[in-house]
Motif scaffolding. Structure first.
Motif, PDB file in Angstrom:
ATOM      1  N   LYS A   7      15.899  33.169  71.278  1.00  0.00           N
ATOM      2  CA  LYS A   7      17.131  33.832  70.858  1.00  0.00           C
ATOM      3  C   LYS A   7      16.771  34.865  69.794  1.00  0.00           C
ATOM      4  CE  LYS A   7      20.743  34.404  67.938  1.00  0.00           C
ATOM      5  NZ  LYS A   7      20.866  34.508  66.476  1.00  0.00           N
ATOM      6  N   GLY A   9      18.428  37.539  66.977  1.00  0.00           N
ATOM      7  CA  GLY A   9      19.643  37.912  66.256  1.00  0.00           C
ATOM      8  C   GLY A   9      19.807  39.427  66.159  1.00  0.00           C
ATOM      9  N   GLY A  10      20.918  39.823  65.540  1.00  0.00           N
ATOM     10  CA  GLY A  10      21.285  41.237  65.482  1.00  0.00           C
ATOM     11  C   GLY A  10      20.244  42.128  64.821  1.00  0.00           C
ATOM     12  N   ASP A 158      23.587  31.793  68.535  1.00  0.00           N
ATOM     13  CA  ASP A 158      22.729  30.613  68.341  1.00  0.00           C
ATOM     14  C   ASP A 158      23.182  29.508  69.298  1.00  0.00           C
ATOM     15  OD1 ASP A 158      21.480  31.826  66.146  1.00  0.00           O
ATOM     16  OD2 ASP A 158      22.951  31.028  64.732  1.00  0.00           O
ATOM     17  N   THR A 177      14.740  35.201  63.937  1.00  0.00           N
ATOM     18  CA  THR A 177      15.701  35.857  63.054  1.00  0.00           C
ATOM     19  C   THR A 177      14.975  36.708  62.016  1.00  0.00           C
ATOM     20  OG1 THR A 177      17.630  35.450  61.631  1.00  0.00           O
ATOM     21  CG2 THR A 177      15.903  33.768  61.594  1.00  0.00           C
ATOM     22  N   ASP A 178      15.732  37.151  60.976  1.00  0.00           N
ATOM     23  CA  ASP A 178      15.137  38.073  60.008  1.00  0.00           C
ATOM     24  C   ASP A 178      14.545  37.370  58.788  1.00  0.00           C
ATOM     25  OD1 ASP A 178      17.504  37.273  58.901  1.00  0.00           O
ATOM     26  OD2 ASP A 178      18.387  39.269  58.728  1.00  0.00           O
ATOM     27  N   VAL A 179      14.522  36.038  58.797  1.00  0.00           N
ATOM     28  CA  VAL A 179      13.773  35.282  57.786  1.00  0.00           C
ATOM     29  C   VAL A 179      12.815  34.372  58.554  1.00  0.00           C
ATOM     30  CG1 VAL A 179      15.356  35.257  55.813  1.00  0.00           C
ATOM     31  CG2 VAL A 179      15.713  33.655  57.671  1.00  0.00           C
ATOM     32  N   GLY A 181      12.240  31.231  58.611  1.00  0.00           N
ATOM     33  CA  GLY A 181      12.537  29.814  58.766  1.00  0.00           C
ATOM     34  C   GLY A 181      13.755  29.420  57.964  1.00  0.00           C
ATOM     35  N   VAL A 182      13.974  28.120  57.879  1.00  0.00           N
ATOM     36  CA  VAL A 182      15.079  27.595  57.079  1.00  0.00           C
ATOM     37  C   VAL A 182      14.536  27.340  55.678  1.00  0.00           C
ATOM     38  CG1 VAL A 182      16.762  25.737  56.808  1.00  0.00           C
ATOM     39  CG2 VAL A 182      16.110  26.519  59.117  1.00  0.00           C
ATOM     40  N   TYR A 183      15.224  27.879  54.690  1.00  0.00           N
ATOM     41  CA  TYR A 183      14.790  27.749  53.303  1.00  0.00           C
ATOM     42  C   TYR A 183      15.648  26.718  52.561  1.00  0.00           C
ATOM     43  CZ  TYR A 183      11.518  31.666  53.337  1.00  0.00           C
ATOM     44  OH  TYR A 183      10.436  32.471  53.568  1.00  0.00           O
ATOM     45  N   THR A 185      17.421  27.268  50.125  1.00  0.00           N
ATOM     46  CA  THR A 185      18.734  27.918  50.059  1.00  0.00           C
ATOM     47  C   THR A 185      18.541  29.341  50.547  1.00  0.00           C
ATOM     48  OG1 THR A 185      20.715  28.252  48.714  1.00  0.00           O
ATOM     49  CG2 THR A 185      18.600  28.785  47.667  1.00  0.00           C
ATOM     50  N   PRO A 187      17.368  32.693  50.832  1.00  0.00           N
ATOM     51  CA  PRO A 187      16.367  33.406  50.031  1.00  0.00           C
ATOM     52  C   PRO A 187      16.857  34.758  49.519  1.00  0.00           C
ATOM     53  CG  PRO A 187      15.743  33.365  52.365  1.00  0.00           C
ATOM     54  CD  PRO A 187      16.942  32.497  52.223  1.00  0.00           C
ATOM     55  N   MET A 207      23.793  21.550  56.206  1.00  0.00           N
ATOM     56  CA  MET A 207      23.546  22.891  55.653  1.00  0.00           C
ATOM     57  C   MET A 207      24.380  23.922  56.419  1.00  0.00           C
ATOM     58  SD  MET A 207      21.173  23.042  53.133  1.00  0.00           S
ATOM     59  CE  MET A 207      20.085  24.461  53.201  1.00  0.00           C
ATOM     60  N   SER A 212      25.364  27.657  55.327  1.00  0.00           N
ATOM     61  CA  SER A 212      24.086  28.349  55.547  1.00  0.00           C
ATOM     62  C   SER A 212      24.111  28.976  56.935  1.00  0.00           C
ATOM     63  CB  SER A 212      22.915  27.371  55.484  1.00  0.00           C
ATOM     64  OG  SER A 212      22.877  26.794  54.223  1.00  0.00           O
ATOM     65  N   LYS A 213      24.297  30.280  56.994  1.00  0.00           N
ATOM     66  CA  LYS A 213      24.578  30.872  58.298  1.00  0.00           C
ATOM     67  C   LYS A 213      23.319  31.118  59.134  1.00  0.00           C
ATOM     68  CE  LYS A 213      24.484  35.702  57.098  1.00  0.00           C
ATOM     69  NZ  LYS A 213      24.921  37.011  57.454  1.00  0.00           N
TER      70      LYS A 213
HETATM   71  P1  ADP Z   1      20.697  36.548  62.997  1.00  0.00           P
HETATM   72  O1  ADP Z   1      21.308  37.886  63.089  1.00  0.00           O
HETATM   73  O2  ADP Z   1      19.250  36.522  63.347  1.00  0.00           O
HETATM   74  O3  ADP Z   1      21.487  35.484  63.706  1.00  0.00           O
HETATM   75  P2  ADP Z   1      21.850  35.672  60.485  1.00  0.00           P
HETATM   76  O4  ADP Z   1      22.153  36.759  59.509  1.00  0.00           O
HETATM   77  O5  ADP Z   1      22.978  35.100  61.261  1.00  0.00           O
HETATM   78  O6  ADP Z   1      20.691  36.186  61.442  1.00  0.00           O
HETATM   79  O7  ADP Z   1      21.108  34.455  59.764  1.00  0.00           O
HETATM   80  C1  ADP Z   1      19.944  34.694  59.016  1.00  0.00           C
HETATM   81  C2  ADP Z   1      20.306  34.808  57.544  1.00  0.00           C
HETATM   82  O8  ADP Z   1      20.746  33.533  57.081  1.00  0.00           O
HETATM   83  C3  ADP Z   1      19.151  35.137  56.635  1.00  0.00           C
HETATM   84  O9  ADP Z   1      18.944  36.519  56.559  1.00  0.00           O
HETATM   85  C4  ADP Z   1      19.585  34.526  55.303  1.00  0.00           C
HETATM   86  O10 ADP Z   1      20.108  35.488  54.416  1.00  0.00           O
HETATM   87  C5  ADP Z   1      20.713  33.571  55.673  1.00  0.00           C
HETATM   88  N1  ADP Z   1      20.522  32.210  55.172  1.00  0.00           N
HETATM   89  C6  ADP Z   1      21.487  31.464  54.558  1.00  0.00           C
HETATM   90  N2  ADP Z   1      21.018  30.283  54.193  1.00  0.00           N
HETATM   91  C7  ADP Z   1      19.729  30.239  54.578  1.00  0.00           C
HETATM   92  C8  ADP Z   1      18.705  29.238  54.486  1.00  0.00           C
HETATM   93  N3  ADP Z   1      18.923  28.045  53.919  1.00  0.00           N
HETATM   94  N4  ADP Z   1      17.481  29.528  55.006  1.00  0.00           N
HETATM   95  C9  ADP Z   1      17.245  30.713  55.594  1.00  0.00           C
HETATM   96  N5  ADP Z   1      18.172  31.692  55.713  1.00  0.00           N
HETATM   97  C10 ADP Z   1      19.403  31.465  55.220  1.00  0.00           C
END
Ligand code: ADP
Ligand code: ASP
Ligand code: MG
Length: 425
Positions: A7, A9-10, A158, A177-179, A181-183, A185, A187, A207, A212-213
């Protein structure tokens, strides 16, 4: 050979260059012998743009007929993405074919703008996979019994990906996605946040539900129900990194509890700024009052989150609750026009600028004093707590929105989650 769902993301689909990168990454997996299904989101900003357009045309589009049209409009973002990705894959020399939700079909209920997936017909997808094609399916959308296009709520791609993985009994679902992994909180709010190598399904569920999106909550629910192996990882690593390395990167959502593993008391902090608070002041304290207030709110299809009822004075009490901020005006109108006259309440006060901050951790089950430590940390920062709610593995507080970042940072530090602290997870 495995069946893998990716998958994107945007942001990962945000430009033609990024789409070409996604195509290269997917082609790498397919060339390694895997059957590939890809579920992309709309290009970043596109869903917002489409919904803003709709709002320009009709600012108060909230009845069922209007919601149906909102879905018709919003679903187009993903249709563009799948076509572009299929083209990019073909340009890579791969056989690829794209489908919208209704073509698969992905069947949903008719709750426009927040529909739930009911079933996915895998016949077409399986036939294409067997013919050696990469199959690309729109995220975020489906079709109801009437043949109307539906969408699954913001962040719904998702859920599409995990549901497709469940329907195909895929070996793994990778959420790029643009991070990376799962942090502990977000990041973007706490630069000291630490990536978790694994997170338990229960913790991920909390979470996600607490704000936590990084994963839409329903995707986590689906993964739990159908035991879909799920990993969150970055789409911004070089596309040609070794598959073995890529397959181990990011954060794995785990289902088995390892008894021997030392459980972090708190493994993450979530926050949600999308809520609004109401207080019905001086409501007669008699049986049925909570039902009279919340039943009326529920009948209007408004979800209530945190609820607090105060002790009574002189036969009257105060009753507070929170709802999604999008439902602020509707809830206020209901309270003033219907609930206040019906209950004989003296007054209604409202605050759209609150937020909910939560600590989450399986270790809370077996440790006492965790909530007290949370309250102490907030009091040391001079932050007033307006509401509290707890469950076995989380404690949430409602506070003034302007203190949100301060609260999250202070809690992150006091529970030893900062990257500089000794690792606890
Ligand atoms: P996508 O477009 O790939 O679906 P989202 O913007 O929906 O991406 O989700 C990724 C974002 O979630 C990250 O850029 C980050 O700012 C946010 N986020 C919120 N909580 C967390 C967390 N616990 N770990 C990682 N990212 C988190
Ligand atoms: N494009 C949809 C949204 O912006 C779905 C998603 O990105 O997951 O909410
Ligand atoms: Mg998302």
């Amino acid at each position: 050979m495995a069946l893998i769902v990716h998958k994107y993301g945007g942001t990962s689909m945000g430009s033609s260059e990024r789409i070409r990168n996604v195509a290269k990454r997917v082609a790498k997996w397919a060339r390694a012998g895997h059957q590939m299904v890809v579920v992309p989101s709309a290009m970043s900003g596109e869903t917002n743009r489409l919904l803003a357009l709709a709002k320009e045309v009709s600012p108060a589009a909230i009845d069922a007929a209007a919601m149906r049209e909102l879905d018709m409009i919003a679903a187009t973002g993903e249709q563009v993405s799948v076509g572009l990705l299929a083209l990019a894959l073909q340009a890579e020399g791969m056989q690829a074919i794209s489908y919208t939700g209704w073509q698969v079909p992905v069947k949903t209920d008719s709750a426009y703008t927040k529909a739930r997936i009911e079933s996915i017909d895998d016949a077409r997808v399986r036939a294409d996979l067997a013919a050696g094609k990469v199959v690309i399916i729109t995220g975020f959308q489906g079709i109801d019994d009437e043949g109307s296009i539906t969408t699954l709520g913001r962040g719904g791609s998702d859920t599409s990906a995990v549901a497709v993985a469940a329907a195909l009994r895929a070996d793994e679902c990778l959420i790029y996605t643009d991070v990376d992994g799962v942090y502990t909180t977000d990041p973007r709010v706490v630069p000291e946040a630490r990536r978790l190598h694994t997170i338990s399904f229960e913790e991920m569920l909390e979470m996600a539900s607490l704000g936590s999106k990084v994963l839409q909550i329903r995707s986590v629910e689906f993964a739990g129900k159908y035991r879909v192996p799920l990993r969150v990882l970055s789409s911004f690593t070089p596309w040609d990194i070794a598959i073995d390395e890529e397959a181990k990167s990011g954060t794995l959502i785990t289902f088995e509890e390892d008894e021997k593993m030392e459980k972090a008391v708190v493994s993450g902090i979530a926050f949600n700024r999308d809520e609004a608070k109401f207080t019905v002041v001086g409501v007669p304290d008699k049986p049925g009052i909570a039902y009279q207030i919340l039943g009326t709110v529920a009948e209007a299809n408004i979800d209530v989150d945190v609820i607090v009822q105060n002790v009574s004075h002189d036969g009257r009490t105060d009753f507070s609750f929170t709802v999604h901020r999008n439902d602020y005006q509707r809830t206020l109108d209901l309270l003033k026009n219907t609930i206040m006259p019906a209950t004989g309440a003296l007054q209604v006060s409202s605050d759209p600028k609150i937020c909910k901050v939560s600590i989450v951790g399986i270790g809370m089950k077996s440790h006492v004093g965790v909530a007290a430590k949370m309250f102490r940390t907030l009091s040391e920062e001079g932050i007033n707590i307006q509401m509290i709610t707890t469950s076995e593995i989380k404690t949430s507080v409602v506070i003034d929105e302007k203190y949100m970042e301060l609260a999250v940072r202070a809690l992150h530090r006091s529970f030893g989650l900062d990257a500089t602290d000794e690792q606890t997870a």
